[in-house]
Design a protein around this motif. Sequence first.
Motif, PDB file in Angstrom:
ATOM      1  N   PRO A  35       0.825  -1.214   0.000  1.00 41.37           N
ATOM      2  CA  PRO A  35       0.000   0.000   0.000  1.00 41.37           C
ATOM      3  C   PRO A  35       0.857   1.262   0.000  1.00 41.37           C
ATOM      4  N   PRO A  36       0.595   2.193  -0.905  1.00 45.93           N
ATOM      5  CA  PRO A  36       1.348   3.450  -0.925  1.00 45.93           C
ATOM      6  C   PRO A  36       0.883   4.381   0.185  1.00 45.93           C
ATOM      7  N   ARG A  37       1.651   5.421   0.433  1.00 47.54           N
ATOM      8  CA  ARG A  37       1.212   6.478   1.342  1.00 47.54           C
ATOM      9  C   ARG A  37       0.333   7.456   0.577  1.00 47.54           C
ATOM     10  N   LEU A  38      -0.721   7.911   1.215  1.00 48.62           N
ATOM     11  CA  LEU A  38      -1.679   8.804   0.580  1.00 48.62           C
ATOM     12  C   LEU A  38      -1.734  10.130   1.320  1.00 48.62           C
ATOM     13  N   VAL A  39      -1.783  11.213   0.561  1.00 51.86           N
ATOM     14  CA  VAL A  39      -1.852  12.556   1.120  1.00 51.86           C
ATOM     15  C   VAL A  39      -3.070  13.237   0.501  1.00 51.86           C
ATOM     16  N   VAL A  40      -4.078  13.541   1.324  1.00 50.03           N
ATOM     17  CA  VAL A  40      -5.357  14.049   0.840  1.00 50.03           C
ATOM     18  C   VAL A  40      -5.527  15.510   1.239  1.00 50.03           C
ATOM     19  N   GLY A  41      -5.959  16.341   0.286  1.00 46.50           N
ATOM     20  CA  GLY A  41      -6.219  17.752   0.575  1.00 46.50           C
ATOM     21  C   GLY A  41      -7.424  18.254  -0.193  1.00 46.50           C
ATOM     22  N   LEU A  42      -8.124  19.231   0.368  1.00 44.91           N
ATOM     23  CA  LEU A  42      -9.311  19.807  -0.265  1.00 44.91           C
ATOM     24  C   LEU A  42      -8.937  20.657  -1.475  1.00 44.91           C
ATOM     25  N   ASN A  43      -9.785  20.608  -2.527  1.00 45.36           N
ATOM     26  CA  ASN A  43      -9.562  21.488  -3.673  1.00 45.36           C
ATOM     27  C   ASN A  43     -10.804  22.270  -4.097  1.00 45.36           C
ATOM     28  N   SER A  44     -11.983  21.943  -3.539  1.00 42.64           N
ATOM     29  CA  SER A  44     -13.185  22.721  -3.855  1.00 42.64           C
ATOM     30  C   SER A  44     -14.242  22.505  -2.783  1.00 42.64           C
ATOM     31  N   LEU A  45     -15.116  23.513  -2.617  1.00 47.47           N
ATOM     32  CA  LEU A  45     -16.177  23.450  -1.613  1.00 47.47           C
ATOM     33  C   LEU A  45     -17.382  24.258  -2.078  1.00 47.47           C
ATOM     34  N   ASP A  46     -18.581  23.749  -1.791  1.00 49.73           N
ATOM     35  CA  ASP A  46     -19.830  24.487  -1.976  1.00 49.73           C
ATOM     36  C   ASP A  46     -20.733  24.111  -0.812  1.00 49.73           C
ATOM     37  N   MET A  47     -20.937  25.068   0.123  1.00 50.44           N
ATOM     38  CA  MET A  47     -21.709  24.798   1.329  1.00 50.44           C
ATOM     39  C   MET A  47     -22.769  25.865   1.535  1.00 50.44           C
ATOM     40  N   GLN A  48     -23.879  25.473   2.132  1.00 52.19           N
ATOM     41  CA  GLN A  48     -24.958  26.392   2.446  1.00 52.19           C
ATOM     42  C   GLN A  48     -24.538  27.333   3.578  1.00 52.19           C
ATOM     43  N   SER A  49     -24.821  28.622   3.425  1.00 49.51           N
ATOM     44  CA  SER A  49     -24.547  29.573   4.490  1.00 49.51           C
ATOM     45  C   SER A  49     -25.632  29.501   5.557  1.00 49.51           C
ATOM     46  N   GLY A  50     -25.394  30.152   6.690  1.00 52.51           N
ATOM     47  CA  GLY A  50     -26.392  30.205   7.752  1.00 52.51           C
ATOM     48  C   GLY A  50     -26.137  29.247   8.892  1.00 52.51           C
ATOM     49  N   THR A  51     -25.211  28.301   8.702  1.00 49.80           N
ATOM     50  CA  THR A  51     -24.827  27.383   9.771  1.00 49.80           C
ATOM     51  C   THR A  51     -23.306  27.328   9.825  1.00 49.80           C
ATOM     52  N   ASN A  52     -22.776  26.617  10.812  1.00 50.57           N
ATOM     53  CA  ASN A  52     -21.336  26.364  10.802  1.00 50.57           C
ATOM     54  C   ASN A  52     -20.947  25.707   9.485  1.00 50.57           C
ATOM     55  N   LEU A  53     -19.765  26.055   8.982  1.00 46.94           N
ATOM     56  CA  LEU A  53     -19.222  25.398   7.799  1.00 46.94           C
ATOM     57  C   LEU A  53     -18.304  24.283   8.273  1.00 46.94           C
ATOM     58  N   ARG A  54     -18.675  23.050   7.940  1.00 44.10           N
ATOM     59  CA  ARG A  54     -17.944  21.882   8.442  1.00 44.10           C
ATOM     60  C   ARG A  54     -17.666  20.934   7.287  1.00 44.10           C
ATOM     61  N   VAL A  55     -16.419  20.506   7.156  1.00 44.87           N
ATOM     62  CA  VAL A  55     -16.060  19.537   6.132  1.00 44.87           C
ATOM     63  C   VAL A  55     -14.830  18.774   6.589  1.00 44.87           C
ATOM     64  N   ARG A  56     -14.743  17.524   6.155  1.00 51.16           N
ATOM     65  CA  ARG A  56     -13.585  16.704   6.483  1.00 51.16           C
ATOM     66  C   ARG A  56     -13.260  15.801   5.302  1.00 51.16           C
ATOM     67  N   ALA A  57     -12.018  15.823   4.859  1.00 59.71           N
ATOM     68  CA  ALA A  57     -11.531  14.944   3.795  1.00 59.71           C
ATOM     69  C   ALA A  57     -10.542  13.949   4.388  1.00 59.71           C
ATOM     70  N   TYR A  58     -10.693  12.688   4.032  1.00 62.11           N
ATOM     71  CA  TYR A  58      -9.770  11.674   4.541  1.00 62.11           C
ATOM     72  C   TYR A  58      -9.834  10.431   3.662  1.00 62.11           C
ATOM     73  N   ASP A  59      -8.931   9.499   3.899  1.00 60.49           N
ATOM     74  CA  ASP A  59      -8.896   8.237   3.162  1.00 60.49           C
ATOM     75  C   ASP A  59      -8.823   7.085   4.144  1.00 60.49           C
ATOM     76  N   ASP A  60      -9.209   5.912   3.679  1.00 61.38           N
ATOM     77  CA  ASP A  60      -9.017   4.684   4.445  1.00 61.38           C
ATOM     78  C   ASP A  60      -9.049   3.496   3.492  1.00 61.38           C
ATOM     79  N   GLY A  61      -8.814   2.321   4.048  1.00 60.20           N
ATOM     80  CA  GLY A  61      -8.910   1.083   3.277  1.00 60.20           C
ATOM     81  C   GLY A  61      -7.882   0.925   2.185  1.00 60.20           C
TER      82      GLY A  61
END
Length: 217
Positions: A35-61
């Motif tokens: 298994p190789p090493r993986l490095v994950v990062g965000l590149n785009s977002l579209d979220m509804q305003s009016g609440t906390n902005l919450r997002v998480r990017a990750y990998d597994d398996g």
Amino acid sequence: MSAVSSFNTQEVHLWNNPQQKTSKTLNYPQTYVAPPRLVVGLNSLDMQSGTNLRVRAYDDGADSLKYNAHLDTWADTTLYSAGIDTLILKPANLDILTGQFSTEEDHPWNEPKLQTSRRINFERPFVTPPKVVVFLKSFDTGSGTSTRLRTYTSDVDAKGFTIHIDTWSDTTLYSAIAGWVAYPEDKDYIYSGTANTMDVRPWQDPQTQTHKDISFQ
């Protein structure tokens, strides 16, 4: 050489059918002996305003053929769409080091701070100060104000560096995770840098589209 793959939630569901958890199994462009090493990062977002902005990017398996890419939100946040890039590092590519830092390693989410930093010590020191790239993987910001978030490095030397995750003004940053990649400064065929909208126009002149030409040195 290393490889890169990308994933967007709209590969699984349309933006107008938002879901809290989205994942997809992605095949590597080649088969690895381990298994190789993986490095994950965000590149785009579209979220509804009016609440906390919450997002998480990750990998597994991850195995020698494939891995699972995830883009999640939680609580009352509506995540219409999001995207990630993944750097795929061969198992034998040991001269490139990677890791991540969470603000919750410094303080709990319900005690937010404007500025958070941590000294990162490399598991193996470099001969000379390396190049270090940092990027966002996750965040949770309060509602009702502008969303402001920045990650950057300082004091890079052969043994480590200081990573920063900051906000400013009246923004509340409950938590964030930044990933990092460090590589030898004389590594062939690897280039890195930054691009900022304020390289092109001032912050008080917002635009829906901003671009900048990048030339490799």
